[in-house]
Design an enzyme around this catalytic site. Structure first.
Site, PDB file in Angstrom:
ATOM      1  N   LYS A  47       0.835  -1.204   0.000  1.00  0.00           N
ATOM      2  CA  LYS A  47       0.000   0.000   0.000  1.00  0.00           C
ATOM      3  C   LYS A  47       0.872   1.258   0.000  1.00  0.00           C
ATOM      4  O   LYS A  47       1.920   1.289   0.665  1.00  0.00           O
ATOM      5  CB  LYS A  47      -0.897  -0.056   1.241  1.00  0.00           C
ATOM      6  CG  LYS A  47      -1.977   1.004   1.343  1.00  0.00           C
ATOM      7  CD  LYS A  47      -2.821   0.708   2.579  1.00  0.00           C
ATOM      8  CE  LYS A  47      -3.840   1.789   2.861  1.00  0.00           C
ATOM      9  NZ  LYS A  47      -4.624   1.495   4.090  1.00  0.00           N
ATOM     10  N   SER A  93      -9.666  -0.606   7.899  1.00  0.00           N
ATOM     11  CA  SER A  93      -9.084  -0.463   6.562  1.00  0.00           C
ATOM     12  C   SER A  93      -8.511  -1.733   5.958  1.00  0.00           C
ATOM     13  O   SER A  93      -8.142  -1.739   4.780  1.00  0.00           O
ATOM     14  CB  SER A  93      -8.005   0.625   6.571  1.00  0.00           C
ATOM     15  OG  SER A  93      -8.600   1.891   6.721  1.00  0.00           O
ATOM     16  N   SER A 114      -9.360   1.868   3.825  1.00  0.00           N
ATOM     17  CA  SER A 114      -8.501   2.617   2.938  1.00  0.00           C
ATOM     18  C   SER A 114      -7.592   1.722   2.085  1.00  0.00           C
ATOM     19  O   SER A 114      -6.960   2.205   1.146  1.00  0.00           O
ATOM     20  CB  SER A 114      -7.647   3.593   3.750  1.00  0.00           C
ATOM     21  OG  SER A 114      -6.775   2.900   4.636  1.00  0.00           O
TER      22      SER A 114
END
Length: 476
Positions: free
Chosen positions: A82, A181, A157
């Site tokens: 990420k 997330s 997220s």
């Protein structure tokens, strides 16, 4: 084996083949890169393509193995990282235009640990601005789409991670979770994850210039999103390898002591006044029945007050965010994210001053109540969201949108406030009018017993199967 189908293999199967020498790391990585190049343009899940350096690393792993080096447990397994975590030489942009040139001077512990185990990073995945939405879109890299269809948000997220791994881009996807997330993208995409408990996975970004707030430190964790529970058992031991740069890491083995006798599971369908959708209830009942058939003792009983712990926890987090982060959001955020934060502060009125300190202190009270409950019921089966996953940009639609996306998600952020492990696994593919849509349930476990949560996820997966083959049939 058809070489064109290598990308379909789980991390567990890939590592078995690469460690035995039946498949090279270069072949494993090359197949995943080819899949990325085929499907990512429509998804925008991976926003930095690292194909060139990935292929070079894969060749180096093969060369080292041929020279007699022992292969790691993740030998040649393609992974994604990420973009809010440091990877040396790459921007830790966090989806923010102002941070597009923030180049990491060194790897974060999770990147170092995965690579030390033999994994190969093939790309970096998208996140919303500041990694603080349950949907994934930003002005720097644009919107990520859910491979099940554009009618479903990819979650956030870690939305790029969830979309990528379920679409076949890498066998493992790194993500993180401060309020859901990891679990939001898992639920949106029909993937499997476990939110580790406090201190389980070492974390730190060498690029950061100041330490995070105390609640951010205690609620945020690093983890993986996968297509199967077995892949969590394979890869999480590498993720939890100690790193001295995280002084609060807890150096415990992945597997804890085997329980004596059948494991008791508390089962709740309480949605705290939010309407429980029939498809979500059917997913819960399927998960309950799967656990019973696997030998668990399931009892419908209410755990300690999740709603109160969750709402107080998130209001405390918003208090910390308001004091320590709002200035950055106002200065560097888009109009969209600034407006969303304003509604966050309405949905979760921030605690401040003495009251914030009192609510932070009360965290121990809630954690103690749960610890006592988990003595008798080591696992708790809960809804994740009371309704099927929401549409893209639902959180931009004012108070009602934020309420549907986050307000009702108390089972999610309560576990961050409590610091408890929480697994997420698909239990039903709902035939909704908009199209088939995964429905995930949540499994909460005792502190530092992520392995028990993953075992329960595996038992549910054994009943309902993995969702990726259904998805790939739709995509082809």
């Amino acid at each position: 084996m058809n070489r064109d189908d290598i990308w379909r293999l789980s991390a567990t199967n890939l590592s078995t083949l690469t460690r035995a020498g039946d498949l090279t790391a270069e072949e494993a990585v090359g197949a995943s890169i080819a899949r990325m190049q085929a499907v990512n343009p429509a998804l925008n899940a991976v926003v930095e393509d690292l194909s060139v350096e990935a292929q070079s690393r894969a060749r180096a792993l093969d060369k080292a193995r041929a020279a007699g080096a022992a292969p790691g447990p993740l030998q040649g397994v393609p992974v994604t990282i990420k973009i809010n975590v440091d990877q040396r030489g790459h921007a830790t942009s966090n989806g923010v235009v102002a941070l597009k040139d923030l180049i990491a001077p060194a790897d974060a512990p999770v990147v170092a640990n995965l690579e030390q185990a033999g994994a190969v990073v093939i790309g970096r995945t998208n996140t919303p601005e500041f990694s603080f939405r349950a949907d994934t879109d930003n002005p720097l890299h644009g919107r990520t789409h859910n491979p099940w269809g554009k009618h479903i948000s990819p979650g956030g997220s870690s939305g790029g991670a969830g979309s990528a791994v379920m679409a076949g881009i890498g066998a493992l996807a790194h993500g993180n979770d401060i309020g859901g997330s990891l679990r939001f993208p898992a639920a949106a995409n029909g993937a499997v994850t476990v939110k580790p408990g406090l201190g389980r996975v070492p974390a730190w970004n060498p690029s950061q210039t100041a330490e995070r707030g105390m609640l951010a430190q205690s609620m945020s964790v690093q983890g993986l999103i996968t297509r199967s529970a077995a892949d969590l058992h394979l890869a999480m031991p590498a993720m939890i390898t100690p790193d001295i740069r995280d002084p609060f890491h807890v150096p415990l083995p992945w597997r804890g002591a085997a329980p004596e006798g059948p494991i008791k599971v508390a089962f709740t369908r309480n949605s705290f006044g939010y309407e429980l959708h029939p498809e979500v209830e059917m997913a819960l009942e399927t998960a309950r029945d799967a656990l019973i058939d696997a030998g668990y003792v399931v009892e419908e009983i209410e755990p300690p007050n999740v709603f109160e712990a969750g709402r107080i926890g998130y209001r405390a987090l918003m208090g910390e965010v308001y004091a320590m982060m709002k200035q950055d959001v106002d200065a560097a955020g888009s109009d969209t994210v600034r407006q969303i934060f304003e509604v966050y502060f309405q949905e979760f009125p921030p605690f401040a001053g003495t009251e914030l300190l009192q609510m932070m202190a009360k965290r121990t009270h809630y954690a103690r109540e749960w610890a006592l409950f988990l003595q008798d019921y080591p696992l708790v089966l809960t809804p994740f969201l009371p309704q099927p996953f929401f549409k893209p940009d639902r959180d931009t639609e004012g108070a009602a949108g934020v309420h549907e996306v986050l307000g009702c998600a108390v089972y999610s952020y309560a576990m961050n406030f409590l610091g408890l492990p929480a697994g997420s696994v698909p239990a039903r593919l709902a035939p909704l009018a908009t199209g088939p849509q995964p429905i995930n349930v949540q499994i909460v476990a005792r502190r530092w017993r992520e392995d028990m949560a993953v075992d329960a996820c595996a038992a549910i997966e054994q009943r309902v199967g993995r969702f990726s083959p259904h998805l790939w049939d739709m995509m082809t």
